[in-house]
Motif scaffolding. Sequence first.
Motif, PDB file in Angstrom:
ATOM      1  N   ALA A   1      38.980  33.366  39.477  1.00  8.68           N
ATOM      2  CA  ALA A   1      38.914  33.249  38.018  1.00  8.68           C
ATOM      3  C   ALA A   1      37.891  32.208  37.576  1.00  8.68           C
ATOM      4  O   ALA A   1      37.106  32.447  36.645  1.00  8.68           O
ATOM      5  CB  ALA A   1      40.294  32.903  37.468  1.00  8.68           C
TER       6      ALA A   1
ATOM      7  N   LYS B   1      42.944  36.184  29.917  1.00  3.76           N
ATOM      8  CA  LYS B   1      43.357  34.914  30.498  1.00  3.76           C
ATOM      9  C   LYS B   1      42.214  34.286  31.315  1.00  3.76           C
ATOM     10  O   LYS B   1      41.905  33.107  31.170  1.00  3.76           O
ATOM     11  CB  LYS B   1      44.571  35.156  31.403  1.00  3.76           C
ATOM     12  N   ASN B   2      41.566  35.105  32.143  1.00  5.87           N
ATOM     13  CA  ASN B   2      40.601  34.554  33.094  1.00  5.87           C
ATOM     14  C   ASN B   2      39.203  34.377  32.519  1.00  5.87           C
ATOM     15  O   ASN B   2      38.457  33.518  32.950  1.00  5.87           O
ATOM     16  CB  ASN B   2      40.518  35.433  34.341  1.00  5.87           C
TER      17      ASN B   2
ATOM     18  N   PHE C   1      38.840  38.051  44.081  1.00 10.81           N
ATOM     19  CA  PHE C   1      39.330  37.443  42.841  1.00 10.81           C
ATOM     20  C   PHE C   1      39.074  35.937  42.849  1.00 10.81           C
ATOM     21  O   PHE C   1      39.433  35.232  43.792  1.00 10.81           O
ATOM     22  CB  PHE C   1      40.827  37.717  42.711  1.00 10.81           C
TER      23      PHE C   1
ATOM     24  N   GLN D   1      47.902  41.610  41.321  1.00 15.48           N
ATOM     25  CA  GLN D   1      48.778  41.657  40.140  1.00 15.48           C
ATOM     26  C   GLN D   1      49.045  43.093  39.718  1.00 15.48           C
ATOM     27  O   GLN D   1      50.147  43.441  39.330  1.00 15.48           O
ATOM     28  CB  GLN D   1      48.085  40.930  38.987  1.00 15.48           C
TER      29      GLN D   1
ATOM     30  N   ASN E   1      47.456  45.516  31.872  1.00  8.70           N
ATOM     31  CA  ASN E   1      47.442  44.367  32.767  1.00  8.70           C
ATOM     32  C   ASN E   1      46.027  43.801  32.913  1.00  8.70           C
ATOM     33  O   ASN E   1      45.815  42.586  32.820  1.00  8.70           O
ATOM     34  CB  ASN E   1      48.002  44.760  34.135  1.00  8.70           C
ATOM     35  N   VAL E   2      45.055  44.683  33.111  1.00  7.45           N
ATOM     36  CA  VAL E   2      43.672  44.232  33.262  1.00  7.45           C
ATOM     37  C   VAL E   2      43.191  43.577  31.963  1.00  7.45           C
ATOM     38  O   VAL E   2      42.515  42.540  31.985  1.00  7.45           O
ATOM     39  CB  VAL E   2      42.766  45.419  33.673  1.00  7.45           C
TER      40      VAL E   2
ATOM     41  N   VAL F   1      39.446  40.118  38.009  1.00  8.59           N
ATOM     42  CA  VAL F   1      40.630  40.980  38.105  1.00  8.59           C
ATOM     43  C   VAL F   1      41.341  40.735  39.430  1.00  8.59           C
ATOM     44  O   VAL F   1      40.779  40.979  40.496  1.00  8.59           O
ATOM     45  CB  VAL F   1      40.246  42.466  37.979  1.00  8.59           C
ATOM     46  N   ASP F   2      42.541  40.235  39.351  1.00  7.72           N
ATOM     47  CA  ASP F   2      43.357  40.053  40.544  1.00  7.72           C
ATOM     48  C   ASP F   2      44.071  41.373  40.830  1.00  7.72           C
ATOM     49  O   ASP F   2      45.027  41.739  40.153  1.00  7.72           O
ATOM     50  CB  ASP F   2      44.374  38.934  40.295  1.00  7.72           C
TER      51      ASP F   2
ATOM     52  N   GLN G   1      44.577  40.167  31.967  1.00  9.95           N
ATOM     53  CA  GLN G   1      43.911  39.312  32.949  1.00  9.95           C
ATOM     54  C   GLN G   1      42.535  38.860  32.457  1.00  9.95           C
ATOM     55  O   GLN G   1      42.151  37.705  32.639  1.00  9.95           O
ATOM     56  CB  GLN G   1      43.728  40.073  34.271  1.00  9.95           C
TER      57      GLN G   1
END
Lengths: 356, 528
Positions: free
Chosen positions: B353, B397-398, B351, B320, B390-391, B316-317, B394
């Motif tokens: 990824a 994606k990650n 963070f 962002q 958003n999380v 989790v960035d 993420q």
Amino acid sequence: MITRVWGLSVAILFATVVLLSFFAYEIPTALWWLFSIVAFGGTAVFVFQQGMTFYVIRRLFEAAFAVLVIATLTFILLRVLPGGPFDSDKALPPEVMANLAAKYNLDAPLFQQYLDYIGGLLRGDLGQSYKYISRDITSIISESLPNSIQLGVYALLVSYLIGIPMGVFAGWKPNSAVDVSCMTFAISGIALPSFLVAPIFILIFVKTLGWFEPALWEGPAYYVLPMLVLGIRPAAVIARLTRASVLEVIHSDYIRTAKAKGLAARTILFKHVLRNSLIPVLSLSGPLAAAILTGSFVIEQIFAIPGVAKHLVLSVSNRDYPLILGATLVFSLFLIVANLITDILTAIVDPRVKMS
Amino acid sequence: MKRILLILSTILFAAACTKKNSSKLEYGLDLNETLRINLETEPPSLDWSKSTDTTSSLVEMNIMEGLVGYNLSDRDLGSAPALATEWKPSDKGRIWTFTLRSGVKWTDGVEFTGQHVIDGWERLLNPATASEYAYFLFPVKGARDYNGGKLKDFSKVGIKLNDQKQLVVELEKPMGYFPMLLTHHSTYPIRKDVVEKHGDRWTEPGNIVTLGAYKLKVWDHDRAMVLERNDDYYGEKAKIKNILGYMITEYSTALNLMEGGKLDFQRTLPFKELPKYRGFPGYRATPLISMYYYGLNTRKPPFNDLKVRKAFSMAVDRKQVTDLLAAGHAPLTSWVPSGMFGYENDIGTKFDAAAAAKLLDEAGFKDRSKFPRVRLAFNTNENHQRVAENVQAQLKKNLGIEIQIENEEWKVYLKRLQNDTPNIYRMGWLGDYPDPATFMELMTSYSENNHTGWGNKSYDQLVAEGASSLDKDKRRQIYSEAQRILTEQDVPVIPIYSTVGHLLLSERVQNFPNNSIEHYALKGVTLK
């Protein structure tokens, strides 16, 4: 004749009270008394004369029963709802929870709590709020209810004053330009939610024209916008109903007779059409009062009016059981009484209706 | 004839009516000497032993004072003398002796004494009072038993006056930050005689007796409140004569009034209004001692596996999320929020990824389709929804993992955290006092607010040591070690951001006390 004089006095007294309150004058206690005696005393006499006494008493008993059922259902539903009044993101130690439960009688068996609650209700004691610590429900409601009633009555009047003329003109000349524009207004009034209308009005009347105040509840300049916004939807409903009803009446036989007799259009409109086409509108008043009351939450929030509707909504998210119950009961009582008054009024206006 | 009579009498009535005071709204106050603030809601109670919300405490901190105050000019928000002029620990911080200020008078002229403090604490702890904040004094010897009804005799609770009229407090065990607890309104002294005389109505104007810089003058329930300068205040007198508090819940309404020059102070601003108000001269942004995090249910798979927890935290960035909210929040990987004592930037799982994906592979989920279904829950709110979405994106994606998000009404959600904790749950914490202990205690194995199911003996021990220590540097060291266990070693939580508060002042307001605990003591504020 006597009914007419009485009706007129009630109307004048009512108008006086409304106007005084609107222009933020102190209403003398004597005027309140006079109004109550004339209105309620007169109604009682009328009810008795028409042989409706038994009917009204029966309705009152029904009302009491309905309130009891509502109280019971609300009580049960609240306990079914997950989450208690003292749950918060900061969990409390068991000692503290136990003290709270003991203080608010939440540790008693549920049935005992119910009996205590109903017992309190019969004594007129609605209990103490959990959220507004140390304030009792009766005082919370009695301080906020007058503002809500004030707003509701203004909105109701606005809706009649706008809705009825519009409906009459539209129905009198169907498919004319007047009709089309009135009905366009009516459809928009029904379709537009008040949380949209309110900011638009604020933008126009406060920010651009500077005529009124954007919020609070302190005098005529503060009253106008909320009552307009709250009154628009019922006005639209009334306009449509009046139009339909006028259309029906102008095609009836007695209007044709009146026309054949050579009566002036004005006489026909005001003496025959209006009176008869308003009966359905009148019988709609009860449900309309309901719509205005339940719709006032948004208005009260946007215009920061210290009314009772916010308690009805916010007490639920606080799980403030006594306040939820109190507000619910007051609202239901209000609606029951509004419906009863509507029925009696219908009987007064329309001699064909017999309620006995 | 009758009709005419009636109309005539009505007109007479109307003529006899008096117009209400037209400036009722302003209560006849001179606006040049009045600060108009928005309290946002009706203060639920001014009974400082019982109230639990920020609106009530905003009023209480202006009409009352505790033994200890804040040093608002100190960045770490240290303590400052208030009703106590000084305090000293003994027995390694287990016993605290407070020297009380003399010559302080209550608004009814009665002199303040140590007995009023004892009365206040007795009332707070008395089971019959049923105060939610009673636990604030649980560190005091015997206090918990007294509150639980096990101890009936209050004289056995560890608070006494000694011969020099000093207040001596005996704690269960050493506690270095004990004086900080006494900044809280629940521990203020109280006038027992006043409470007994007026019962539940003792907080109404005319009944209430206080000793702060302001006193309560008007309380029009659900409408407005007026505070007036207390000319008998012991310290420097308040600069502005009156404070007029409105109770306007709707932001846009308050902001309309503000723009119309009818309001001087709005406590909160909705995120979506920030771009508009950021440029205003009266806009203030302040980091708060408050943070936002996701908890992981370590009792159930997949988060019973440390590698999975670490992988999620790493994936989790935070930046962002804070960019998305655009409210100036600071990304947070450690546990203590930024801007307060105990915060260290380098603590926590950062963070990364690629490393996160690798960790998840190692945990045996190389085939992501084998990963169990994970639910992320939050209470219904537009901003929580945005963060959760958003999380969710993420993680997809990650890590290549699809999680489900779901929301519930606040109280239903709280019940669920206790009974059936979701895999990932949203929570926040707002410190009650500016000490990291309030955050560190939260994740101990015995904390009622730790829903993760995680517990670590060495963490518990470090937190206990940190609480008892009197040495600031040593405490900092202990807390960073504990934070490393929490956010780097065991990772039962994913800190997201530390919160920034936003407020708006009118242009005429000066010397406003901005601070991270939202302690808005208004006595020093001036008007242009």
